[in-house]
Write a protein that holds these residues in place. Structure first.
Motif, PDB file in Angstrom:
ATOM      1  N   ASN A  30       1.037  -0.656  -0.242  1.00 29.76           N
ATOM      2  CA  ASN A  30       0.423  -0.029  -0.366  1.00 29.76           C
ATOM      3  C   ASN A  30       0.863   1.425  -0.255  1.00 29.76           C
ATOM      4  O   ASN A  30       1.879   1.214   0.948  1.00 29.76           O
ATOM      5  CB  ASN A  30      -1.218  -0.238   1.482  1.00 29.76           C
ATOM      6  CG  ASN A  30      -2.351  -1.114   1.111  1.00 29.76           C
ATOM      7  OD1 ASN A  30      -2.549  -1.287   0.011  1.00 29.76           O
ATOM      8  ND2 ASN A  30      -2.413  -1.610   2.323  1.00 29.76           N
ATOM      9  N   VAL A  31       0.501   2.256  -0.769  1.00 26.54           N
ATOM     10  CA  VAL A  31       0.845   3.554  -0.909  1.00 26.54           C
ATOM     11  C   VAL A  31       0.009   4.858  -0.552  1.00 26.54           C
ATOM     12  O   VAL A  31      -1.585   4.722  -0.806  1.00 26.54           O
ATOM     13  CB  VAL A  31       1.708   3.956  -1.703  1.00 26.54           C
ATOM     14  CG1 VAL A  31       3.084   2.767  -2.301  1.00 26.54           C
ATOM     15  CG2 VAL A  31       1.253   4.073  -2.665  1.00 26.54           C
ATOM     16  N   SER A  32       0.802   5.677   0.332  1.00 24.03           N
ATOM     17  CA  SER A  32       0.057   6.752   0.963  1.00 24.03           C
ATOM     18  C   SER A  32       0.201   7.764   0.005  1.00 24.03           C
ATOM     19  O   SER A  32       0.950   8.204   0.010  1.00 24.03           O
ATOM     20  CB  SER A  32      -0.372   6.819   2.338  1.00 24.03           C
ATOM     21  OG  SER A  32      -1.681   5.733   2.792  1.00 24.03           O
ATOM     22  N   HIS A  54       9.133   3.411  -2.160  1.00 22.25           N
ATOM     23  CA  HIS A  54       8.666   2.232  -1.534  1.00 22.25           C
ATOM     24  C   HIS A  54      10.132   1.031  -1.440  1.00 22.25           C
ATOM     25  O   HIS A  54      10.087   0.630  -0.629  1.00 22.25           O
ATOM     26  CB  HIS A  54       7.030   1.543  -2.102  1.00 22.25           C
ATOM     27  CG  HIS A  54       7.623   0.318  -1.167  1.00 22.25           C
ATOM     28  ND1 HIS A  54       6.828  -0.204  -0.378  1.00 22.25           N
ATOM     29  CD2 HIS A  54       7.725  -1.174  -2.402  1.00 22.25           C
ATOM     30  CE1 HIS A  54       6.195  -1.571  -0.391  1.00 22.25           C
ATOM     31  NE2 HIS A  54       7.220  -1.920  -1.200  1.00 22.25           N
ATOM     32  N   THR A  78      -5.244   6.239   0.171  1.00 19.21           N
ATOM     33  CA  THR A  78      -3.855   4.815   0.116  1.00 19.21           C
ATOM     34  C   THR A  78      -4.676   4.027  -1.243  1.00 19.21           C
ATOM     35  O   THR A  78      -5.285   3.592  -1.464  1.00 19.21           O
ATOM     36  CB  THR A  78      -4.765   3.665   0.916  1.00 19.21           C
ATOM     37  OG1 THR A  78      -4.324   5.039   2.641  1.00 19.21           O
ATOM     38  CG2 THR A  78      -3.387   2.679   1.830  1.00 19.21           C
ATOM     39  N   GLU A  80      -7.182  14.567   2.368  1.00 17.81           N
ATOM     40  CA  GLU A  80      -6.103  13.514   2.895  1.00 17.81           C
ATOM     41  C   GLU A  80      -5.986  12.674   2.577  1.00 17.81           C
ATOM     42  O   GLU A  80      -6.053  12.809   0.991  1.00 17.81           O
ATOM     43  CB  GLU A  80      -7.823  12.802   3.477  1.00 17.81           C
ATOM     44  CG  GLU A  80      -7.687  12.899   5.279  1.00 17.81           C
ATOM     45  CD  GLU A  80      -6.947  13.343   6.813  1.00 17.81           C
ATOM     46  OE1 GLU A  80      -5.973  12.420   6.705  1.00 17.81           O
ATOM     47  OE2 GLU A  80      -6.683  14.188   7.459  1.00 17.81           O
ATOM     48  N   ARG A 106      -7.737   0.819  -5.577  1.00 20.57           N
ATOM     49  CA  ARG A 106      -8.521   1.406  -4.248  1.00 20.57           C
ATOM     50  C   ARG A 106     -10.434   1.018  -4.069  1.00 20.57           C
ATOM     51  O   ARG A 106     -10.598   1.350  -5.443  1.00 20.57           O
ATOM     52  CB  ARG A 106      -8.262   2.643  -4.994  1.00 20.57           C
ATOM     53  CG  ARG A 106      -8.387   3.595  -3.443  1.00 20.57           C
ATOM     54  CD  ARG A 106      -8.875   5.450  -3.145  1.00 20.57           C
ATOM     55  NE  ARG A 106      -8.680   5.988  -2.097  1.00 20.57           N
ATOM     56  CZ  ARG A 106      -9.488   6.198  -1.604  1.00 20.57           C
ATOM     57  NH1 ARG A 106     -10.799   6.014  -2.358  1.00 20.57           N
ATOM     58  NH2 ARG A 106      -9.753   6.896  -0.542  1.00 20.57           N
ATOM     59  N   THR A 158      -3.824   0.367  -2.765  1.00 17.28           N
ATOM     60  CA  THR A 158      -2.695  -1.099  -3.509  1.00 17.28           C
ATOM     61  C   THR A 158      -1.663  -0.991  -4.741  1.00 17.28           C
ATOM     62  O   THR A 158      -3.436  -0.883  -6.026  1.00 17.28           O
ATOM     63  CB  THR A 158      -4.106  -2.037  -2.804  1.00 17.28           C
ATOM     64  OG1 THR A 158      -5.085  -1.968  -2.114  1.00 17.28           O
ATOM     65  CG2 THR A 158      -3.287  -3.557  -3.263  1.00 17.28           C
TER      66      THR A 158
END
Length: 84
Positions: free
Chosen positions: A9-11, A82, A22, A19, A44, A24
């Motif tokens: 996962n990355v935000s 990542h 997130t 906000e 997502r 995948t």
């Protein structure tokens, strides 16, 4: 030799002031195109949004899907982070 897929996962802050979202990321190694070593499927909420590829100059490109260039670059930077 087939490599296993990796899922992480990355935000990413797409819109300033909102906000981070997130996503995948699932790696895929396309045997059909030796020019690219990996595809990155972006999902997502269980919806596939696109497939990203990084070229030899380390620029991110949308291979399939509907993401804006700003989203492609932001998600690509998160993928790079990542692996850093």
């Amino acid at each position: 030799m087939q490599e296993e897929e990796e899922i992480f996962n990355v935000s990413v802050a797409i819109n300033t002031g909102l906000e981070p979202l997130t996503f995948t990321i699932t790696t895929d190694h396309p045997a059909s195109d030796p020019k690219y070593q990996q595809d990155y499927r972006v999902t997502r909420d269980n919806e596939m949004l696109g497939v990203l590829r990084q070229d030899a100059d380390h620029r991110w490109h949308l291979w399939e899907g509907n993401l804006e260039q700003e989203e492609i670059e932001a998600i690509g930077q998160a993928i790079d982070a990542h692996y850093a």
